[in-house]
Motif scaffolding. Sequence first.
Motif, PDB file in Angstrom:
ATOM      1  N   VAL A 137       0.870  -1.177   0.000  1.00 40.67           N
ATOM      2  CA  VAL A 137       0.000   0.000   0.000  1.00 40.67           C
ATOM      3  C   VAL A 137       0.904   1.223   0.000  1.00 40.67           C
ATOM      4  CG1 VAL A 137      -1.777   1.285   1.234  1.00 40.67           C
ATOM      5  CG2 VAL A 137      -1.843  -1.214   1.206  1.00 40.67           C
ATOM      6  N   ARG A 139       2.744   4.603   0.372  1.00 39.69           N
ATOM      7  CA  ARG A 139       2.698   5.695   1.342  1.00 39.69           C
ATOM      8  C   ARG A 139       4.016   6.439   1.307  1.00 39.69           C
ATOM      9  NH1 ARG A 139       5.121   4.373   6.320  1.00 39.69           N
ATOM     10  NH2 ARG A 139       5.764   2.196   6.528  1.00 39.69           N
ATOM     11  N   GLU A 181      -1.150   8.279  -2.872  1.00 41.31           N
ATOM     12  CA  GLU A 181      -0.992   7.911  -1.468  1.00 41.31           C
ATOM     13  C   GLU A 181      -2.120   6.961  -1.079  1.00 41.31           C
ATOM     14  OE1 GLU A 181       1.368   8.289   2.023  1.00 41.31           O
ATOM     15  OE2 GLU A 181       1.689   9.074  -0.003  1.00 41.31           O
ATOM     16  N   GLY A 182      -1.757   5.807  -0.522  1.00 37.40           N
ATOM     17  CA  GLY A 182      -2.741   4.814  -0.125  1.00 37.40           C
ATOM     18  C   GLY A 182      -3.199   3.887  -1.229  1.00 37.40           C
ATOM     19  N   GLU A 183      -2.643   4.028  -2.436  1.00 36.31           N
ATOM     20  CA  GLU A 183      -3.059   3.162  -3.544  1.00 36.31           C
ATOM     21  C   GLU A 183      -2.548   1.742  -3.336  1.00 36.31           C
ATOM     22  OE1 GLU A 183      -2.803   2.931  -8.447  1.00 36.31           O
ATOM     23  OE2 GLU A 183      -2.075   4.713  -7.391  1.00 36.31           O
TER      24      GLU A 183
END
Length: 226
Positions: A137, A139, A181-183
């Motif tokens: 994920v 970040r 971000e967070g993908e």
Amino acid sequence: MPESLTIDRRYRGPLDSANGGYAAGLLGSRVGSAAEVTLRLPPPLERPLEVRRDGERLLLLDGERLVAEAAHGDHGLAAPDPPQPDEAAAASVGVGAFGPPQFAECFVCGIRQDGSGLGIHPGPVPGRDGLVATVWVARDVSAPVVWAAIDCPGAYAVGEVGRGEPVLGRMTARVERLPDEGEPCVVVGWPLGDEGRKLHAGTALYGRDSELLALARQVWILPRAG
């Protein structure tokens, strides 16, 4: 006027030097979206390093010592079809940070109790002939962090068990897009053959809907025997 940069200790690979992919990304991203970076020395931590242009190359210098050099480069690779996220997650179950103690706190593949690393530990994908994969994920997203994310999976791909002992010698990467971000992402690595102490690997990062975000060719160097 020469530029200066300092690599924070957070981005260590071995205990006393920077993660190779992160350091390569710091220099390569200054060249452009596609670059070849050759590491000549372990990149030092927590002291100013000079970035100097030399014709078509960018040099990273520690005083007069050449740490790394970068130029435009083409990896010449075709990206493999990525495994689905559930397949990649299953492949990495129980893999952990296999490798010598000096990589125990690696920014990419080490284990850090404070959560400051990426925690990328790819494992073999059944039926995919050498492909290793995991999920990540995204970040703290930046170009150097993406280069780092597609660094250590190559070591896992060429190591007999887990990460193994090779160190990154050269990385030729192209970043198509930084993840959001967070993908949720899938990271893969695969072997490309060997020449003595030189081990060759490919790595890739995929985002939503299996979109190719970054692709790299690597040269890993085994330590000398004895």
